[in-house]
Design a protein around this motif. Structure first.
Motif, PDB file in Angstrom:
ATOM      1  N   LEU A  89      -4.501  52.884 -63.396  1.00  0.00           N
ATOM      2  CA  LEU A  89      -4.796  53.132 -61.983  1.00  0.00           C
ATOM      3  C   LEU A  89      -6.175  53.761 -61.833  1.00  0.00           C
ATOM      4  N   ARG A  90      -6.464  54.716 -62.758  1.00  0.00           N
ATOM      5  CA  ARG A  90      -7.775  55.356 -62.713  1.00  0.00           C
ATOM      6  C   ARG A  90      -8.884  54.336 -62.981  1.00  0.00           C
ATOM      7  N   MET A  91      -8.641  53.456 -63.963  1.00  0.00           N
ATOM      8  CA  MET A  91      -9.638  52.433 -64.263  1.00  0.00           C
ATOM      9  C   MET A  91      -9.786  51.461 -63.102  1.00  0.00           C
ATOM     10  N   GLU A  92      -8.650  51.146 -62.453  1.00  0.00           N
ATOM     11  CA  GLU A  92      -8.716  50.258 -61.286  1.00  0.00           C
ATOM     12  C   GLU A  92      -9.561  50.876 -60.191  1.00  0.00           C
ATOM     13  N   LYS A  93      -9.367  52.178 -59.974  1.00  0.00           N
ATOM     14  CA  LYS A  93     -10.149  52.855 -58.945  1.00  0.00           C
ATOM     15  C   LYS A  93     -11.630  52.868 -59.316  1.00  0.00           C
ATOM     16  N   ILE A  94     -11.896  53.080 -60.620  1.00  0.00           N
ATOM     17  CA  ILE A  94     -13.287  53.071 -61.070  1.00  0.00           C
ATOM     18  C   ILE A  94     -13.897  51.690 -60.859  1.00  0.00           C
ATOM     19  N   LEU A  95     -13.136  50.656 -61.249  1.00  0.00           N
ATOM     20  CA  LEU A  95     -13.626  49.295 -61.075  1.00  0.00           C
ATOM     21  C   LEU A  95     -13.824  48.962 -59.606  1.00  0.00           C
ATOM     22  N   ASP A  96     -12.839  49.396 -58.786  1.00  0.00           N
ATOM     23  CA  ASP A  96     -12.937  49.100 -57.355  1.00  0.00           C
ATOM     24  C   ASP A  96     -14.087  49.850 -56.702  1.00  0.00           C
ATOM     25  N   ALA A  97     -14.506  50.967 -57.324  1.00  0.00           N
ATOM     26  CA  ALA A  97     -15.622  51.729 -56.765  1.00  0.00           C
ATOM     27  C   ALA A  97     -16.969  51.097 -57.097  1.00  0.00           C
ATOM     28  N   SER A  98     -16.949  50.101 -57.982  1.00  0.00           N
ATOM     29  CA  SER A  98     -18.204  49.457 -58.371  1.00  0.00           C
ATOM     30  C   SER A  98     -18.792  48.680 -57.204  1.00  0.00           C
ATOM     31  N   PHE A  99     -20.110  48.699 -57.122  1.00  0.00           N
ATOM     32  CA  PHE A  99     -20.789  47.934 -56.080  1.00  0.00           C
ATOM     33  C   PHE A  99     -20.848  46.449 -56.433  1.00  0.00           C
ATOM     34  N   ASP A 100     -20.590  46.122 -57.706  1.00  0.00           N
ATOM     35  CA  ASP A 100     -20.669  44.737 -58.155  1.00  0.00           C
ATOM     36  C   ASP A 100     -19.275  44.163 -58.355  1.00  0.00           C
ATOM     37  N   ALA A 101     -19.168  42.845 -58.279  1.00  0.00           N
ATOM     38  CA  ALA A 101     -17.900  42.163 -58.560  1.00  0.00           C
ATOM     39  C   ALA A 101     -17.686  42.135 -60.070  1.00  0.00           C
ATOM     40  N   LEU A 102     -16.485  42.550 -60.530  1.00  0.00           N
ATOM     41  CA  LEU A 102     -16.176  42.613 -61.961  1.00  0.00           C
ATOM     42  C   LEU A 102     -14.972  41.727 -62.271  1.00  0.00           C
ATOM     43  N   PHE A 103     -15.087  40.960 -63.349  1.00  0.00           N
ATOM     44  CA  PHE A 103     -14.020  40.086 -63.799  1.00  0.00           C
ATOM     45  C   PHE A 103     -13.665  40.421 -65.241  1.00  0.00           C
ATOM     46  N   VAL A 104     -12.374  40.404 -65.557  1.00  0.00           N
ATOM     47  CA  VAL A 104     -11.905  40.528 -66.941  1.00  0.00           C
ATOM     48  C   VAL A 104     -11.303  39.177 -67.311  1.00  0.00           C
ATOM     49  N   ILE A 105     -11.842  38.534 -68.342  1.00  0.00           N
ATOM     50  CA  ILE A 105     -11.370  37.208 -68.744  1.00  0.00           C
ATOM     51  C   ILE A 105     -11.041  37.215 -70.227  1.00  0.00           C
ATOM     52  N   ASN A 106     -10.191  36.267 -70.632  1.00  0.00           N
ATOM     53  CA  ASN A 106      -9.886  36.141 -72.053  1.00  0.00           C
ATOM     54  C   ASN A 106     -10.837  35.143 -72.700  1.00  0.00           C
ATOM     55  N   SER A 107     -10.596  34.824 -73.966  1.00  0.00           N
ATOM     56  CA  SER A 107     -11.530  33.975 -74.705  1.00  0.00           C
ATOM     57  C   SER A 107     -11.523  32.537 -74.213  1.00  0.00           C
ATOM     58  N   ARG A 108     -10.540  32.170 -73.392  1.00  0.00           N
ATOM     59  CA  ARG A 108     -10.505  30.818 -72.821  1.00  0.00           C
ATOM     60  C   ARG A 108     -11.055  30.793 -71.405  1.00  0.00           C
ATOM     61  N   GLY A 109     -11.594  31.935 -70.955  1.00  0.00           N
ATOM     62  CA  GLY A 109     -12.186  31.980 -69.625  1.00  0.00           C
ATOM     63  C   GLY A 109     -11.181  32.197 -68.518  1.00  0.00           C
ATOM     64  N   ILE A 110      -9.941  32.551 -68.864  1.00  0.00           N
ATOM     65  CA  ILE A 110      -8.902  32.761 -67.860  1.00  0.00           C
ATOM     66  C   ILE A 110      -9.010  34.188 -67.317  1.00  0.00           C
ATOM     67  N   ILE A 111      -9.013  34.326 -66.001  1.00  0.00           N
ATOM     68  CA  ILE A 111      -9.171  35.629 -65.357  1.00  0.00           C
ATOM     69  C   ILE A 111      -7.911  36.467 -65.553  1.00  0.00           C
ATOM     70  N   GLN A 112      -8.090  37.669 -66.127  1.00  0.00           N
ATOM     71  CA  GLN A 112      -6.979  38.597 -66.336  1.00  0.00           C
ATOM     72  C   GLN A 112      -6.912  39.645 -65.232  1.00  0.00           C
ATOM     73  N   ASP A 113      -8.061  40.032 -64.709  1.00  0.00           N
ATOM     74  CA  ASP A 113      -8.078  41.050 -63.657  1.00  0.00           C
ATOM     75  C   ASP A 113      -9.418  40.981 -62.935  1.00  0.00           C
ATOM     76  N   VAL A 114      -9.420  41.482 -61.712  1.00  0.00           N
ATOM     77  CA  VAL A 114     -10.649  41.557 -60.915  1.00  0.00           C
ATOM     78  C   VAL A 114     -10.631  42.878 -60.156  1.00  0.00           C
ATOM     79  N   ASN A 115     -11.793  43.306 -59.684  1.00  0.00           N
ATOM     80  CA  ASN A 115     -11.817  44.498 -58.844  1.00  0.00           C
ATOM     81  C   ASN A 115     -11.863  44.092 -57.371  1.00  0.00           C
ATOM     82  N   GLU A 116     -11.792  45.091 -56.500  1.00  0.00           N
ATOM     83  CA  GLU A 116     -11.705  44.830 -55.066  1.00  0.00           C
ATOM     84  C   GLU A 116     -12.960  44.135 -54.547  1.00  0.00           C
ATOM     85  N   LYS A 117     -14.104  44.439 -55.169  1.00  0.00           N
ATOM     86  CA  LYS A 117     -15.358  43.848 -54.707  1.00  0.00           C
ATOM     87  C   LYS A 117     -15.339  42.332 -54.832  1.00  0.00           C
TER      88      LYS A 117
END
Length: 663
Positions: free
Chosen positions: A297-325
């Protein structure tokens, strides 16, 4: 040779911990469900060598190096203490996965080798086994030590094994029970505790003697205890397994009345009628889950506080998580992102190549994109595209790749500002090319009007002798080429002597000493030096470009007051007017080819730094008779007056600074 008793299969299959029974030969006699899931085995009834699924090494101790062990070395009798030993191992699944394990090995003696107290009172069936010559077998209790695997299969827990029975009752092999990692209880069909293992006494606080003969409900909170016996009776009456063979999370109670969360499992050994219950304390798991959840949750809040769009993907390019931006920038929801390929946010051409970039990096290790930033185009849900900065980094844990994190910064505004700035700089450069620098600056501050009066200004006119006749004999291209070459040389001298090019009219080139910043007091001298080098430039032009024939200049210079200002609303022009301008034009018109004709005011202003020849009186239109001079050269440095000398001209010329009056 007889094998282990068949009822062990029932007990094993009711347990949640990965465990198996292996014969002395190394052949697997039986695997329970968690073990089959761990090793991805369809049939757990044995036959395969244990080495198919497990490799062993000595249990690690501080300061000691682990050594590989064969099965025969593992079951070496000298390595056992109280019929048990610990080892480490690697589990090898049918799918090729490898999982680190800790293993407790319990040696169970065959009935022929069993202790006297275990053999006494055996039934005729046991006698038959003994006469056939019993042999030892081994119970392996397996714990996965990789957190990721534990999360995938939280049911790999503890197991209870019953090893023998006698005619008078149920005799439990305590060695096997005590080898289990968690609390184990053996109860009858009334819920009365028949046996417990050592872990039960440590977990709950009662002694083994305090447990035996008590109802199992003693370890339960009141809400669970009230219904527990009824569950057993309903099962015995109907055969419906509401609890038997299942696992559920409940709250257990210690002797001191404190409670803790646990996983409770219950299985029945049909041959004995006994029930085996296991309780796994999950307090640490719960705490770890809570801590992990809080961190997430803390990491989510940190990610969501980012001014940039952030994506977490696996080695096949599949999106695992994104932030609010990401949802704000691209228009998709978080749910729409998860599970999709990252190429969904890319234009078609780039999307086709993206997966190949990751595959090439994983295959070769060559970082074409990883750890770098570059400008690309991204695509929104509505199909519109925008410029962005894309960065991609790799996240590893102990050298193992976990995921890739990509960030996307929308630079639409920055690009617009850069374009606007470039256009502004180009506009300013053009303005500076047609206006003096400080006049251009003033024009940007106040574009309404600029008009100044200058008390003493030096004006120069230069004209090509016979240009009209020459131009009539030349092609338009040659005329422009010639003037561009010649005036380009003049422009270089303008910058060199910090004078102001006012304009060109046909073949006429006009220069003034104003505005001239810090060198304003020396304006006349600078214009004179400019005029001398102007003649040198023409000579060089004649030597370099005989194509256009021999060219000569007439140059005229005069000093005096002028009015200067910017005229025009679309095509600005810094121009000046006054009697001195007219006189300078007359000096050029009545001058001699290849000569620089000046007025007496120029001689007075220039001082003794230059050499002049008197030409004599000249009748000038609108001015009458004027004394004129020919500028011939600048004196050598040792012949010039020093700025520290006491020499003064007969009449000091007025300052060339502009006054504060606007026209």
């Amino acid at each position: 040779m007889p094998g282990p008793p068949e009822f062990l299969r029932t007990v094993l299959d009711g347990a949640s911990e990965a465990s198996c029974v292996v014969l002395a030969s190394g052949a697997i006699w039986h695997m329970n469900g968690p073990a089959r899931r761990l090793f991805q085995v369809v049939d757990g009834h044995g036959g395969a060598p244990v080495s198919t699924y497990l490799s062993f090494s000595t249990a690690h101790a501080p300061g000691q190096q682990t050594l590989p062990l064969s099965w025969d070395q593992l079951i070496d009798p000298d390595a056992f203490a109280n019929n048990r030993r610990a080892a480490e191992g690697i589990g090898m699944s049918a799918g090729g996965g490898r999982v680190p394990l800790t293993i407790t090995v319990v040696k169970v003696a065959g009935l022929a080798d069993a202790p006297e107290e275990m053999r006494s009172g055996q039934s005729s069936a046991s006698d038959t086994n003994r006469r056939q010559g019993g042999a030892a077998y081994y119970c392996l209790y397996i714990q996965v030590v990789t957190p990721a695997v534990l999360q995938m299969d939280s049911l790999r827990a503890e197991v209870a094994l019953l090893s023998a029975k006698n005619d008078e009752g149920k005799n439990i092999n305590l060695g096997i029970l005590d080898a289990s990692f968690d609390a184990l209880f053996v109860i009858d069909n009334c819920g009365i505790i028949q046996q417990v293992n050592e872990t039960s006494t440590e977990v709950f606080g009662w002694t083994r003697a305090e447990f035996i003969g008590q109802n199992i409900s003693m370890i339960m909170t009141s809400d669970v205890a009230a219904n527990h016996d009824q569950y057993l009776q309903n099962y015995l009456r109907t055969g419906i397994k509401k609890m038997i063979g299942t696992q559920r999370e409940v709250t257990a109670q210690r002797k001191d009345k404190t409670t803790f969360p646990c996983v409770l499992g219950l299985s029945q050994a049909r041959e004995t009628g006994l029930f085996c219950g296991f309780i796994r304390n999950i307090s640490s798991e719960k705490a770890h889950q809570s801590e992990t959840l809080a961190k997430n949750l803390r990491m989510e809040k940190i990610l969501d506080a980012s001014f940039d769009a952030l994506f977490v993907i696996n080695s096949r390019g599949i999106i695992q998580d994104v932030n609010e931006k990401c949802t704000t920038v691209f228009g998709w929801t978080r749910e729409e992102f998860i599970g999709q390929n990252i190429s969904m946010i890319m234009p078609e051409g780039h999307a086709k190549r993206h997966d190949s970039y990751l595959e090439a990096y994983i295959r070769t290790g060559f970082k074409k994109m990883i750890g770098k930033q570059r400008e690309v185009e991204a695509k929104r849900k509505d199909g519109t595209c925008f410029p962005c900065i894309l960065g991609l980094s790799e996240v590893t844990n102990n050298g193992v790749r976990e995921c890739f994190v990509g960030f996307i910064k929308d630079v639409t505004v920055q690009k617009s500002l850069m374009i606007a700035k470039a256009e502004q700089e180009a506009s300013e450069e053009l303005l500076h090319n047609i206006l003096p620098e400080h006049i251009a600056h003033r024009l940007k501050q106040d574009p309404s009007h600029i008009a100044d009066h200058y008390e003493n200004t030096t004006i120069l006119f230069a004209d090509i002798v016979g240009f009209t006749d020459r131009a009539n004999r030349m092609s338009p291209h040659d005329v422009v080429t010639m003037l561009n070459d010649l005036f380009g040389r003049f422009d270089f001298l303008v910058d060199r002597y910090d004078v102001n090019k006012v304009k060109t009219i046909g073949d006429c080139y006009m220069v003034t000493s104003i505005p001239s910043g810090d060198l304003e007091h020396d304006g006349c001298a600078r214009v004179c030096r400019f005029a001398l080098d102007l003649m040198k430039a023409v000579n060089a032009f004649n030597e370099d470009g005989p194509l256009f024939g021999h060219i000569e200049l007439r140059v005229g210079i005069a000093c005096g007051p002028v009015v200067a200002g910017v005229v025009g609303t679309k095509r600005f022009l810094f121009d000046m007017w006054g009697d001195a301008v007219n006189v300078a034009a007359r000096m050029e018109q009545h001058g001699l080819p290849g000569k620089i004709q000046v007025t007496k005011e120029v001689v007075d202003n220039a001082g003794s730094d230059f050499s002049f020849d008197r030409r004599g009186p000249l009748t000038v239109k609108g001015k009458g008779v004027m004394q004129t001079y020919i500028l011939t050269a600048a004196k050598p440095r040792h012949m010039r007056r020093s700025v520290h000398s006491f020499w003064k001209p007969s009449s000091r010329p007025p300052s060339a600074r502009a006054n504060s009056d606007f026209i």
